[in-house]
Design an enzyme around this catalytic site. Structure first.
Site, mmCIF file in Angstrom:
data_model
loop_
_atom_site.group_PDB
_atom_site.id
_atom_site.type_symbol
_atom_site.label_atom_id
_atom_site.label_comp_id
_atom_site.label_asym_id
_atom_site.label_seq_id
_atom_site.Cartn_x
_atom_site.Cartn_y
_atom_site.Cartn_z
ATOM 1 N N GLN A 1 -23.816 -8.754 41.435
ATOM 2 C CA GLN A 1 -24.852 -7.529 41.694
ATOM 3 C C GLN A 1 -25.484 -6.473 42.523
ATOM 4 O O GLN A 1 -26.508 -5.772 42.994
ATOM 5 C CB GLN A 1 -25.663 -7.630 40.629
ATOM 6 C CG GLN A 1 -25.059 -8.056 39.166
ATOM 7 C CD GLN A 1 -25.480 -7.997 38.204
ATOM 8 O OE1 GLN A 1 -25.410 -8.834 37.461
ATOM 9 N NE2 GLN A 1 -27.326 -7.501 38.097
ATOM 10 N N ARG B 1 -31.115 -9.014 31.239
ATOM 11 C CA ARG B 1 -31.732 -7.831 30.776
ATOM 12 C C ARG B 1 -33.531 -8.579 30.592
ATOM 13 O O ARG B 1 -33.991 -8.047 29.937
ATOM 14 C CB ARG B 1 -31.929 -7.093 29.450
ATOM 15 C CG ARG B 1 -29.908 -6.538 29.719
ATOM 16 C CD ARG B 1 -29.706 -5.671 28.963
ATOM 17 N NE ARG B 1 -29.368 -4.204 29.006
ATOM 18 C CZ ARG B 1 -28.481 -3.961 28.251
ATOM 19 N NH1 ARG B 1 -28.094 -4.361 27.510
ATOM 20 N NH2 ARG B 1 -28.736 -2.183 28.730
ATOM 21 N N CYS B 2 -33.837 -8.698 31.324
ATOM 22 C CA CYS B 2 -35.528 -9.355 31.501
ATOM 23 C C CYS B 2 -36.371 -8.319 32.672
ATOM 24 O O CYS B 2 -36.963 -9.169 32.246
ATOM 25 C CB CYS B 2 -35.583 -11.059 32.173
ATOM 26 S SG CYS B 2 -34.955 -11.408 33.925
ATOM 27 N N GLU C 1 -33.365 -2.081 31.243
ATOM 28 C CA GLU C 1 -33.470 -3.668 30.416
ATOM 29 C C GLU C 1 -34.400 -3.305 29.205
ATOM 30 O O GLU C 1 -35.103 -4.449 28.363
ATOM 31 C CB GLU C 1 -34.202 -4.398 31.495
ATOM 32 C CG GLU C 1 -33.225 -4.745 32.401
ATOM 33 C CD GLU C 1 -33.554 -5.777 33.442
ATOM 34 O OE1 GLU C 1 -33.547 -6.934 33.870
ATOM 35 O OE2 GLU C 1 -34.305 -4.937 34.355
HETATM 36 N N1 MCN Z 1 -31.382 6.047 33.371
HETATM 37 C C1 MCN Z 1 -30.900 7.771 33.339
HETATM 38 N N2 MCN Z 1 -32.569 8.432 32.703
HETATM 39 C C2 MCN Z 1 -33.668 7.752 33.358
HETATM 40 C C3 MCN Z 1 -33.560 5.969 33.250
HETATM 41 C C4 MCN Z 1 -32.012 5.896 33.442
HETATM 42 O O1 MCN Z 1 -30.142 8.664 32.830
HETATM 43 N N3 MCN Z 1 -34.762 8.039 33.404
HETATM 44 C C5 MCN Z 1 -29.553 6.401 33.624
HETATM 45 C C6 MCN Z 1 -29.329 5.533 35.176
HETATM 46 O O2 MCN Z 1 -28.769 6.042 36.155
HETATM 47 C C7 MCN Z 1 -28.535 4.453 34.933
HETATM 48 C C8 MCN Z 1 -29.006 3.994 33.515
HETATM 49 O O3 MCN Z 1 -29.654 4.847 32.327
HETATM 50 O O4 MCN Z 1 -27.319 5.288 34.428
HETATM 51 C C9 MCN Z 1 -29.512 2.346 33.667
HETATM 52 O O5 MCN Z 1 -30.596 2.772 34.697
HETATM 53 P P1 MCN Z 1 -32.304 2.048 35.263
HETATM 54 O O6 MCN Z 1 -32.751 2.294 34.006
HETATM 55 O O7 MCN Z 1 -31.917 2.439 37.018
HETATM 56 O O8 MCN Z 1 -30.804 0.385 35.166
HETATM 57 P P2 MCN Z 1 -30.317 0.008 36.666
HETATM 58 O O9 MCN Z 1 -29.052 1.140 36.736
HETATM 59 O O10 MCN Z 1 -30.961 -0.355 37.736
HETATM 60 O O11 MCN Z 1 -29.018 -0.944 35.927
HETATM 61 C C10 MCN Z 1 -29.803 -2.646 36.148
HETATM 62 C C11 MCN Z 1 -29.978 -2.852 34.150
HETATM 63 C C12 MCN Z 1 -29.360 -4.773 33.938
HETATM 64 S S1 MCN Z 1 -31.528 -5.269 35.504
HETATM 65 C C13 MCN Z 1 -28.816 -5.129 34.052
HETATM 66 S S2 MCN Z 1 -29.771 -6.892 33.684
HETATM 67 C C14 MCN Z 1 -28.565 -4.611 31.876
HETATM 68 C C15 MCN Z 1 -28.647 -2.673 32.301
HETATM 69 O O12 MCN Z 1 -28.842 -2.492 33.699
HETATM 70 N N4 MCN Z 1 -27.282 -4.911 32.738
HETATM 71 C C16 MCN Z 1 -25.906 -4.040 32.369
HETATM 72 N N5 MCN Z 1 -27.839 -2.547 31.244
HETATM 73 C C17 MCN Z 1 -26.616 -3.068 31.831
HETATM 74 N N6 MCN Z 1 -25.214 -2.136 30.820
HETATM 75 C C18 MCN Z 1 -24.331 -2.740 31.222
HETATM 76 N N7 MCN Z 1 -23.417 -1.337 30.648
HETATM 77 N N8 MCN Z 1 -23.571 -3.124 31.965
HETATM 78 C C19 MCN Z 1 -24.827 -4.221 32.300
HETATM 79 O O13 MCN Z 1 -24.565 -5.460 33.337
HETATM 80 CU CU1 CUM Z 2 -33.108 -9.900 35.052
HETATM 81 S S1 CUM Z 2 -31.308 -9.766 34.279
HETATM 82 MO MO1 CUM Z 2 -31.240 -7.481 35.348
HETATM 83 O O1 CUM Z 2 -32.446 -8.070 35.961
HETATM 84 O O2 CUM Z 2 -30.143 -7.700 36.659
#
Ligand code: MCN
Ligand code: CUM
Length: 798
Positions: free
Chosen positions: A231, A378-379, A752
């Site tokens: 990651q 997802r914490c 998350e």
């Molecule tokens: N997004 C959006 N508009 C926003 C916010 C987000 O369209 N205002 C979209 C983003 O562009 C992205 C998705 O939603 O495509 C998630 O965005 P974001 O909240 O920024 O999170 P991350 O991309 O950093 O993803 C990490 C988060 C975490 S920490 C865990 S744990 C988790 C999660 O995402 N693991 C996942 N969702 C998951 N989903 C899948 N399919 N697989 C994982 O391993």
């Molecule tokens: Cu705490 S699980 Mo996500 O932050 O990769």
């Protein structure tokens, strides 16, 4: 407010048919995923590739007396048996964890948890490696284990980390936050106080794809290439280089398609290091792929917090103080994956969505003979635990005072005009409108109707009780300001690099790494929005440290808040340069060039017919560039966020509890989320659905358990129960939009939120079905027998 270069874009201005902000663009990556063309680590096959199988300890606590690999070596096809002694020669016997602890790669002296890595067998194929592993003979001197955090702190508990100088017991850290004295004072003077102990059980992220690596040392180039389930490829490269001594520019980490991460793929695991060490020694590529039970039993777990919460309030239910005391089981090493300076992650956001005068939290971290980890699934760095604590406590208070749980929230919400808001434990909330989200959820859930129905069932002594649970959570995501947040000293910024080609399409390279979140689509949408390009003309690349700009990776829902901001800023830099090219092409002064977000065109002010598209500008940048500019059209941005973002939501869960069987059925499941301006509503919807399913797994089914001998009893999918389509109800989702004021496109993270926000809503619902009989809590997972016992104790069972 929709300034081109600064303020966030309001959602109503989004969507110009080019796949920009706010459009539900179909995910680009799905074509290859649903046609079987994904490329995961185990799909990688290299000429001459060897396979690695890890020999694991059956005991949770034992000294290794002897390891004999001769019978394994005698097998046809076994190439090597590696032990800690072999790794010691290369200084690779131990590795640093993300919390500055040191973990054995292969056990040198003493096993500290069941299934810990003891030896590795390298063979020509996977089956031979497995056969070989079964033939490695290890002599153990078995010691008493301790798996429970409270037991581990007792004076007669076995000392787990006896190799550490100055370590006299199993205590790792004491950490506290908030103003203890002020909080005590509030509690002494309060009309009402409530207290509740609750456990957040040990969970496992359980992505579909387990962890694995293919390491390939090239002695011709002195270069180590590792394809791995990561990651955070860049951070892993830096750590890999530091551990191995191979210079960083000679290390390439590639994280190909990843089949789910959920925090499981943030830490570095011994398997990765063993594969790399074996490849280095044997000068052939080496593949290591974990099995399911190895994944559940040994890699980064989640939660395992034993919490006691207290609230002090007025008799009207106005919360004045919150207190919490936590015992945190960290397993055999302190290896949580979180910003280095936060021993309890972001747990100290435990005052949640409420305007609280004083708060105090104290935590004790403990070593036990269990696998290490703690921050995953997802914490948002333990915001899950914090939200569970406060949202459960608010329900406890509501029941104590006999006030409606929706009403008590309303009385305590941080008002929408109080932002930016500084919480009692020092968090700077950027924006929020909690009442709006709650009102929307109440309406969607038909709350009043169900309250009446609940009462009717109680009065009629119905077989099935109705319970209504609410959670109005606040998240903190987007680590982070580099000054506060780092991983192993590296500040948690992120990056984007945009290159526009002569024919008008572009490649965006980002420092974050998707595991299924849809970045190849949503990050292209940010560029489409900011440059007026069509989303189909933008390719997103990620996960290869040789080509992508340095970034800290995807976890803590930080991709949108940090790399999303970097992408918008880089696109705006490109737009600035595009203006000068437009001026040259249109034979106008640069100051007279305006960009029109709606059409995506660059125009001469006051002469709307004199306009040019980004495609024409791209051609100009390479074929007719202005004399005072460099040719080409590209930009890079490294973004250090000024502040984190604070998404929030209100979830309402309505359940039926069967008084005869203890079974819980979902009657209604409403989720209203606010993640600021939305890039792709459909992707967000997918994130919410998946995260809610995991919240249901958390509340109803999942738990990693140990027996007194330290055996993992919940370490496979027969015992660690994941929710399936059978258990998942129809989700009704809604949203509000409160843009982040400091984020270039006003977006907050969302990945998350559903897993953080839903478990307390579900538990509150089950408790609510029984609270008229005095029930104040049910521990997770709320299995039918557990619920039935609670019904029975309350005199409700039939
Ligand atoms: N997004 C959006 N508009 C926003 C916010 C987000 O369209 N205002 C979209 C983003 O562009 C992205 C998705 O939603 O495509 C998630 O965005 P974001 O909240 O920024 O999170 P991350 O991309 O950093 O993803 C990490 C988060 C975490 S920490 C865990 S744990 C988790 C999660 O995402 N693991 C996942 N969702 C998951 N989903 C899948 N399919 N697989 C994982 O391993
Ligand atoms: Cu705490 S699980 Mo996500 O932050 O990769």
């Amino acid at each position: 407010q929709h300034a081109d270069d600064g303020g966030p874009q309001p959602e109503k201005h989004c969507g110009h048919g080019r796949g920009g902000m706010g459009e539900s663009v179909t995910r680009k990556e799905d074509k290859r995923f649903i046609t079987g063309r994904g490329n995961y680590v185990d799909d990688i096959k290299k000429p001459g590739m060897l396979h690695c199988e890890i020999v694991r300890s059956p005991h949770a606590h034992a000294r290794i007396e002897d390891i004999d690999g001769s019978r394994a070596m005698a097998l046809d096809g076994v190439v090597a048996v590696l032990t800690a002694d072999d790794l010691l020669e290369h200084d690779l016997a131990t590795m640093p964890t993300l919390m500055d602890d040191t973990q054995d790669v292969l056990v040198n002296d003493k096993v500290k948890f069941q299934s810990q890595e003891v030896a590795a067998v390298i063979a020509e194929d996977r089956y031979t490696a497995k056969d070989g592993a079964e033939k490695v003979e290890v002599e153990y001197d078995v010691l008493d284990p301790v798996v429970d955090a409270e037991e581990a702190l007792k004076e007669d508990a076995p000392l787990i980390r006896d190799e550490l100088e100055d370590q006299e017991d199993n205590h790792i850290f004491d950490w506290d936050t908030g103003d203890k004295e002020a909080t005590e004072r509030v509690f002494e003077e309060a009309d009402v106080t409530v207290e509740q102990q609750m456990e957040y059980q040990r969970l496992h992220p359980a992505p579909i794809e387990t962890c694995g690596a293919v390491a390939d040392w090239d002695p011709g180039k002195d270069k180590m290439t590792v394809h791995m389930t990561s990651q955070a490829p860049h951070a892993h490269r830096t750590l890999f280089s530091q551990v191995s001594g191979i210079p960083e520019h000679k290390v390439r980490i590639v994280s190909p398609d990843v089949g789910g991460g959920f925090g499981n793929k943030v830490p570095i695991y011994p398997g990765y290091v063993v594969a790399a060490a074996a490849s280095y020694v044997l000068e052939r590529p080496v593949k290591w792929i974990e099995e399911r039970s190895e994944n559940i039993q040994t890699t980064g777990f989640a939660r395992d917090y034993d919490m006691t919460g207290e609230i002090a309030a007025t008799e009207d239910g106005v919360i004045e103080g919150v207190k919490v005391d936590v015992l945190a089981n960290h397993g055999a090493y302190n290896a949580a994956a979180q910003p280095s300076k936060f021993p309890a992650g972001f747990f100290n956001i435990f005052t949640g969505s409420y305007d609280v005068d004083a708060a105090y939290g104290s935590l004790t971290g403990v070593f036990t003979n269990t696998a290490p980890g703690g921050v995953a699934y997802r914490c948002s760095f333990r915001v899950t635990e914090a939200v569970y604590l406060i949202e459960r406590m608010v329900k406890v208070l509501a029941d104590e005072l006999d006030v409606d749980p929706a009403e008590i929230r309303r009385r305590n919400f941080i008002p929408s005009d109080a932002f930016p808001y500084e919480s009692a434990t020092g968090w700077n909330y950027d924006s929020g409108d909690y009442e709006k989200a709650l009102d929307k959820a109440l309406e969607m859930a038909d709350y009043e109707h169900y309250r009446e129905e609940q009462q009717r069932r109680i009065e009629e002594d119905a077989d099935k009780l109705l319970g209504i649970g609410i959670s109005s959570f606040t998240e903190v995501v987007g680590a982070g300001p580099g000054k506060q947040c780092d991983i192993a000293g590296i500040e948690m910024f992120d990056s984007a690099d945009i290159r526009v080609n002569p024919t008008g399409n572009a490649v965006l390279r980002i420092g974050v790494q998707t595991q299924g979140q849809g970045h190849e689509t949503t990050f292209a949408q940010i560029v489409a929005e900011e440059l007026g390009m069509d989303v189909d003309n933008i390719t997103v690349e990620h996960g290869d440290t040789d080509t992508e700009p340095y970034g800290l990776g995807t976890y803590g829902s930080r991709s949108t808040p940090v790399a999303g901001a970097a992408t918008a800023v880089a696109a705006r830099k490109v737009r600035e340069k595009a203006k000068s090219i437009a001026a040259n092409e249109l034979e106008a002064a640069e100051e007279d060039i305006e960009w029109d977000r709606e059409s995506g065109e660059f125009r001469v002010a006051g002469a709307p017919d004199r306009s040019i598209t980004i495609t024409e500008i791209a051609a100009g940048a390479y074929m007719n560039h202005p004399g005072d500019e460099e040719p080409g059209l590209e930009a890079v941005n490294y973004y250090d966020p000024p502040e984190m973002t604070y998404p929030f939501g209100s979830y309402i869960v309505i359940v039926e509890v069967d008084r005869e069987t203890g079974e819980v059925d979902f009657e209604k499941f409403v989720a209203v989320d606010d993640c600021g301006n939305r890039i792709n509503p459909m992707v967000i919807e997918g994130q919410i659905h998946g995260g809610l399913a995991q919240g249901i797994g958390t509340a109803m089914l999942e738990e990693v358990t140990y027996d007194d001998n330290g055996n993992v009893t919940g370490g496979d999918f027969m015992n660690y129960l994941l929710p399936t389509a059978n258990e998942i109800p129809n989700f009704e989702t809604g949203h509000t939009v409160t843009p982040s004021p400091h984020h270039p496109i006003g977006a907050k993270g969302v990945g998350e939120s559903p897993t953080v926000g839903s478990p307390p809503a579900i538990v509150n619902a089950v408790v609510d079905a029984m609270s008229h009989a005095g029930v104040s809590h049910v521990e997770m997972p709320m299995t039918p027998d557990r619920v039935w016992e609670t019904l029975d104790e309350a005199g409700l069972a039939i």
